[in-house]
Structure formats: C-alpha cells, structure tokens
Design a protein around this motif. Structure first.
Motif, PDB file in Angstrom:
ATOM      1  N   GLU A   3      14.112 -39.183  20.608  1.00 56.67           N
ATOM      2  CA  GLU A   3      14.367 -38.286  19.480  1.00 56.67           C
ATOM      3  C   GLU A   3      15.070 -38.726  18.277  1.00 56.67           C
ATOM      4  O   GLU A   3      14.245 -38.981  17.087  1.00 56.67           O
ATOM      5  CB  GLU A   3      15.526 -37.194  20.039  1.00 56.67           C
ATOM      6  CG  GLU A   3      14.851 -35.899  18.908  1.00 56.67           C
ATOM      7  CD  GLU A   3      14.210 -35.159  19.117  1.00 56.67           C
ATOM      8  OE1 GLU A   3      13.799 -33.949  18.626  1.00 56.67           O
ATOM      9  OE2 GLU A   3      13.259 -35.409  20.421  1.00 56.67           O
ATOM     10  N   ALA A  14       7.788 -30.637  16.650  1.00 60.09           N
ATOM     11  CA  ALA A  14       7.872 -30.607  18.611  1.00 60.09           C
ATOM     12  C   ALA A  14       8.766 -29.332  18.391  1.00 60.09           C
ATOM     13  O   ALA A  14       8.268 -28.775  19.492  1.00 60.09           O
ATOM     14  CB  ALA A  14       8.950 -31.811  18.876  1.00 60.09           C
ATOM     15  N   PHE A  15       9.040 -29.134  17.524  1.00 60.09           N
ATOM     16  CA  PHE A  15      10.255 -27.419  17.283  1.00 60.09           C
ATOM     17  C   PHE A  15       9.405 -26.514  17.950  1.00 60.09           C
ATOM     18  O   PHE A  15       9.519 -25.179  18.278  1.00 60.09           O
ATOM     19  CB  PHE A  15      11.243 -27.699  16.827  1.00 60.09           C
ATOM     20  CG  PHE A  15      11.380 -26.707  15.698  1.00 60.09           C
ATOM     21  CD1 PHE A  15      12.180 -25.391  16.928  1.00 60.09           C
ATOM     22  CD2 PHE A  15      11.138 -25.476  14.679  1.00 60.09           C
ATOM     23  CE1 PHE A  15      12.579 -23.876  16.222  1.00 60.09           C
ATOM     24  CE2 PHE A  15      11.837 -24.325  14.543  1.00 60.09           C
ATOM     25  CZ  PHE A  15      12.136 -23.839  15.035  1.00 60.09           C
ATOM     26  N   ASP A  18       6.945 -26.565  21.153  1.00 65.01           N
ATOM     27  CA  ASP A  18       7.782 -25.487  21.693  1.00 65.01           C
ATOM     28  C   ASP A  18       7.322 -24.223  21.673  1.00 65.01           C
ATOM     29  O   ASP A  18       8.181 -23.481  22.369  1.00 65.01           O
ATOM     30  CB  ASP A  18       9.381 -26.124  21.939  1.00 65.01           C
ATOM     31  CG  ASP A  18       9.885 -25.779  23.108  1.00 65.01           C
ATOM     32  OD1 ASP A  18       9.502 -26.340  24.097  1.00 65.01           O
ATOM     33  OD2 ASP A  18      11.114 -24.963  22.342  1.00 65.01           O
ATOM     34  N   THR A  21       5.258 -22.210  22.608  1.00 65.88           N
ATOM     35  CA  THR A  21       4.408 -21.998  23.796  1.00 65.88           C
ATOM     36  C   THR A  21       5.213 -21.353  25.107  1.00 65.88           C
ATOM     37  O   THR A  21       5.215 -21.115  25.417  1.00 65.88           O
ATOM     38  CB  THR A  21       4.812 -23.874  23.947  1.00 65.88           C
ATOM     39  OG1 THR A  21       3.346 -24.696  23.456  1.00 65.88           O
ATOM     40  CG2 THR A  21       3.626 -23.450  26.274  1.00 65.88           C
ATOM     41  N   HIS A  22       6.786 -21.557  24.306  1.00 65.44           N
ATOM     42  CA  HIS A  22       7.668 -21.155  25.567  1.00 65.44           C
ATOM     43  C   HIS A  22       7.903 -19.986  24.581  1.00 65.44           C
ATOM     44  O   HIS A  22       9.010 -19.193  25.545  1.00 65.44           O
ATOM     45  CB  HIS A  22       8.476 -21.972  25.713  1.00 65.44           C
ATOM     46  CG  HIS A  22       7.693 -23.240  26.633  1.00 65.44           C
ATOM     47  ND1 HIS A  22       8.169 -24.750  26.005  1.00 65.44           N
ATOM     48  CD2 HIS A  22       8.037 -23.299  27.681  1.00 65.44           C
ATOM     49  CE1 HIS A  22       7.265 -25.105  26.882  1.00 65.44           C
ATOM     50  NE2 HIS A  22       7.137 -25.018  27.796  1.00 65.44           N
ATOM     51  N   GLU A 184       1.413 -31.366  17.996  1.00 63.82           N
ATOM     52  CA  GLU A 184       2.686 -31.658  17.340  1.00 63.82           C
ATOM     53  C   GLU A 184       1.829 -32.386  16.109  1.00 63.82           C
ATOM     54  O   GLU A 184       2.569 -32.745  15.113  1.00 63.82           O
ATOM     55  CB  GLU A 184       3.513 -32.481  18.028  1.00 63.82           C
ATOM     56  CG  GLU A 184       4.355 -32.213  19.078  1.00 63.82           C
ATOM     57  CD  GLU A 184       5.426 -32.585  19.893  1.00 63.82           C
ATOM     58  OE1 GLU A 184       5.522 -33.479  19.506  1.00 63.82           O
ATOM     59  OE2 GLU A 184       5.650 -32.126  21.064  1.00 63.82           O
ATOM     60  N   GLY A 266      16.307 -25.422  17.305  1.00 66.30           N
ATOM     61  CA  GLY A 266      15.588 -24.607  18.840  1.00 66.30           C
ATOM     62  C   GLY A 266      16.202 -24.206  19.537  1.00 66.30           C
ATOM     63  O   GLY A 266      16.038 -23.831  20.455  1.00 66.30           O
TER      64      GLY A 266
END
Length: 478
Positions: A3, A14-15, A18, A21-22, A184, A266
């Motif tokens: 990171e 990346a945040f 994520d 996706t989640h 990303e 996040g």
C-alpha cells in the motif's frame, strides 16, 4: 506492490474496484438513493431556467448516438452529452447537496455522470449505486486534501477555484469508470486523464454571471469522456495527484494533505454526512434564512426593522456580503441566491417549500420594493463565534435593532440538512415533490421516488429514468 508503494491514484482505484466488487455499507446505499432522488428533482425543476434551455439546445445541436437520457427531454443523446446536460440542470438552482468542511457540491456532477454512463453501458442499479458512492467519496476526499485546518478554509477556494467542479470531475470519472467495468489500471488512467480536464473559477459567486451553472455539467462530461477514452486505449500518469507537475501542484501549489485521501479509505465513508440543502440558495446563506424565519415566528415584521447586522464567518462575507451594494439590490433571482441581505428578507417574509422554496428566488421578488427596502438595512460582517465554527457549519448570528429601539439576537450555529439537524424522509420527499410539481404528475413523482430510493434493486437505469424523459414545461425563468 504494498500500500505504501502505491500512488494516491492507485489507492483510489483499488478502493473503487473493491467497492464495485464487494459492495458498500447499507447506510451508504440508502444515502445514495436519497441523493439521486434529490438530483433528479433538481434536474426537473431547473427546466424553468433559460440557461437550461440553452444548455440542452446546445447538446441537441450536436446530434450523435442515442445512449442516455437528459432529464425532461425525450430525445436521447450521447452519454457524455447527457452527463453534461444533467450536470448543468442539477447545479443550476444552487439547491444541491454540500460536503463540509471541503465546501463542495459532489452529487451534482457525480450522479449525472454515473447515470449517463450506466444507462449507456446497461449497468444494473446495484452497480450504479456503488459507482455513485465511490465517485462521491473520491470527490470529497480530494476536496478534503485541499482543506487547511489551520487556515480554516479550502485552499481551492482561497485561490478562487471551484472545488466542486475540479474534484467533481475526478469523482465523476471514477464513477463512470466503475459502471464501464474498468479495472484498477483503467481507473488509475481515468484519473490521469481527467486531471487535465478538471477546472472551475468561482468569481461569478461575487459579481454575477451564469457560468457557474455549467461547472457540474462540464465536470460530469469530463468524467464520462475520460472513462470512454481509457476504454479506447488512452493512459494517464499514475502520479497525477501528488506528482511534481500533478493535480495538487497545479491547483494548490503543492499545499495539500494526502492523508485526507487515504486515511480510512474503504472503512470510513463520508457520503452519509453530506449536507442536503433545504433552501435553493448558496449554502452560506441558509442559517441567515433560518434566523429570519425564527424572528418572524417571534413576531417581528419587516416594518419594525431599523437595522440588521448579519454576522457570519469572515471567509463567507466576500460571497454573500460583497460588494454590499450589489448584495442589497440583486437584479435577478440568481443574484439573490448569493445575497446575505436577501436571505434575511426571504426568511422574514416567509416562503414555500421547507421554509423558502424555488418561487421565493424569482427576478420579481429580487426587485420587490418591500424586500429592497429591508435589504437596504442589512449589513454582512465577520463574527468571531461563526469563525470558530466555520467551515464545519455555516453559522449566522443575526442582530436586529427595531424601530422602537429593541435589540433582538438570533443565533443559528448549525445548518439544517446536516447531521446535527437532519432532514427527515418526509422533508426530503417534500423537497422532491416541490421540485417536480407542475412538471410531472403526482403518480409519476411517486413512482420515480419509489424506484430511485430502491435503485440498488433495479435491473437497469432505462426504466427508472424513462418517466422523467417528458415533463410539462412552464414559463418561469430566472
């Protein structure tokens, strides 16, 4: 790559992936639904403005593939042009939400960008909600990176820059990238492109002009365009934010706070805490409206007023109190939206909506002799108590001397519509109904409200937006 080795853009990317996706927390999903409904209501209401007709006419003249919906217009246009038109509509009434203390209006660009890209891509409501959430968070965090706690103000604002459109473009780009399914690397590239497209100068707040109404449209358009260009192979610098010749150097001359971008990314969401606007005016004026309303409830009438001193944070005086001769005599409803004297008059005279509504900021009322007479008695000054609170709130301490010599003081230290004084679901519904009244039927308003608040369950955007593609046009203008 650890990171600590990632650039700021790479961490934001990346945040975003994520979250796409989640998923995002339930309270964020709820907040996004409310903000989307708010924006759509504003888009409908803004059709009263000649600048809205001009922006939409400009878009329709461009032609192009039918990819997305302009609110209130049956002809579909390209996604980037729809984002532009709806962004202009969303911000034009100065009735859109505000994040504090960054003092930016994130939803008016991010929501139009996400909706246009999602409609074009055929994305689900669930992915669209996640994209809006991520876009709002990115816009706010970049805005907060320019907030100087020692200065007590946004460095963007101090430089005359409109953080709303500058960071709004970046948030819009990430939102569009998410619904277009970029990874990303793609989202990192999107930020790299959009940094060269983000802009906004705020002088119109002081001395007039309608250019500010374009800002969120241009930001939304930039975001969608950047995402589309990256899909076709364009790339951007991974160090575009913190680099020697990057975003923060260009806009803030290197004075920025990177921890605001990454701390709690996040896990700590800013979205639910963004302030809704109860009144269709510059947010700095709202507590002055509240003070006027409170004094009206105490029995004060305009005829009893000899002198008024509106005390606000010093940083806001230049927006709502200078030049004072302009603020005491606005020529248009739009100028009245940025006038501290008019805000007090609007509150004291009383109005519609949630206290003052759209019809209370007309050209006619801005030039009304009775309001002009009251505004001539109003001064706007810096107040120490307000300076201590700003910009976490936009407080006002209003002191009125009556014709009989009595001195009345009304303090409003927290903004209505924020976490300290939240609007209820019924109040948000009232605002939406007020915004669309006379332009769509009650049954359509109810259907749209239900569908948008449950946007995360919708299979696509087309069915949600279709009822707002045709509205009744009225002859009002500002």
């Amino acid at each position: 790559m650890t990171e600590s080795e990632r650039t700021l853009s790479q961490q934001l990317a990346a945040f975003a992936v994520d979250a796409a996706t989640h998923g995002v927390p339930a309270e964020v999903v709820t907040s996004v639904g409310q903000r989307t409904l708010d924006v759509l209501g504003l888009c409908v209401a803004a059709h009263r403005l000649p600048t809205s007709a001009a922006a939409i006419g400009h878009v329709l003249d461009q032609g192009g593939h039918e990819q997305a919906t302009i609110i209130g217009e049956p002809t579909r246009v390209t996604a980037a042009q729809a984002a532009f038109a709806n962004g202009v509509l969303a911000h034009s009434l100065d009735y859109d939400d505000t994040h504090l203390p960054s003092v930016l209006h994130p939803s008016a660009s991010v929501v139009p960008a996400a909706l246009a890209a999602a409609e074009h891509a055929g994305a689900s409501g669930e992915l669209t909600v996640r994209a809006i959430a991520v876009g709002l968070e990115v816009a706010v965090r970049l805005g907060m990176a320019g907030y100087d706690s020692e200065l007590g103000n946004s460095v963007f604002f101090e430089h005359g820059q409109h953080a709303t459109s500058i960071t709004g473009a970046m948030g819009s780009a990430v939102a569009a990238a998410v619904v277009y399914g970029l990874d990303e690397q793609g989202i990192t590239d999107v930020l790299g492109l959009t940094a060269s497209m983000a802009s906004g100068v705020i002088e119109a707040n002081r001395t007039g002009g309608t250019v500010k109404r374009l800002h969120c449209g241009l930001a939304a358009q930039a975001g969608v365009t950047a995402a589309q260009l990256v899909r076709r192979g364009f790339t951007g610098p991974p160090t575009v934010l913190e680099g020697r010749f990057g975003f923060f150097q260009a806009w803030l001359h290197g004075q920025f706070f990177p921890e605001a971008v990454t701390d709690g990314l996040g896990t700590e969401w800013s979205v639910p805490g963004i302030f809704f606007k109860p009144y269709p005016a510059n947010h700095f004026t709202h507590t002055t409206v509240d003070a006027g309303r409170a004094l009206r409830e105490r029995g004060l009438t305009p005829e009893q007023v000899a002198e008024v001193v509106v005390g606000v944070a010093g940083s806001t005086v230049r927006t709502i109190g200078e030049p004072i001769e302009v603020k005491r005599a606005p020529e248009t409803g739009y100028q009245a939206q940025f006038s501290g004297p008019y805000a007090f008059a609007a509150g004291l005279f009383g109005g519609g909506g949630l206290g003052t509504g759209l019809d209370d900021y007309s050209d006619e009322l801005a030039q009304d002799p009775a309001r002009r007479a009251l505004m001539a008695k109003v001064s706007v000054v810096a107040h120490e108590v307000c300076d201590e609170i700003y910009p976490f709130q936009f407080p006002a301490v209003v002191t009125v001397t009556t014709t009989s010599g009595e001195v009345l003081v009304e303090e409003v230290l927290a903004n209505r519509g924020g976490p300290a004084r939240p609007l209820t679901d019924d109040e948000l519904a009232t605002k939406f109904r007020d915004n669309v009244a006379g332009r769509v039927g009650d049954d359509v308003a109810a259907q749209v409200s239900d569908d948008v608040l449950a946007l995360h369950l919708a299979p696509d955007l087309a069915s949600v937006l279709r009822p707002l593609s045709t509205i009744t046009h009225q002859g009002e203008s500002q």
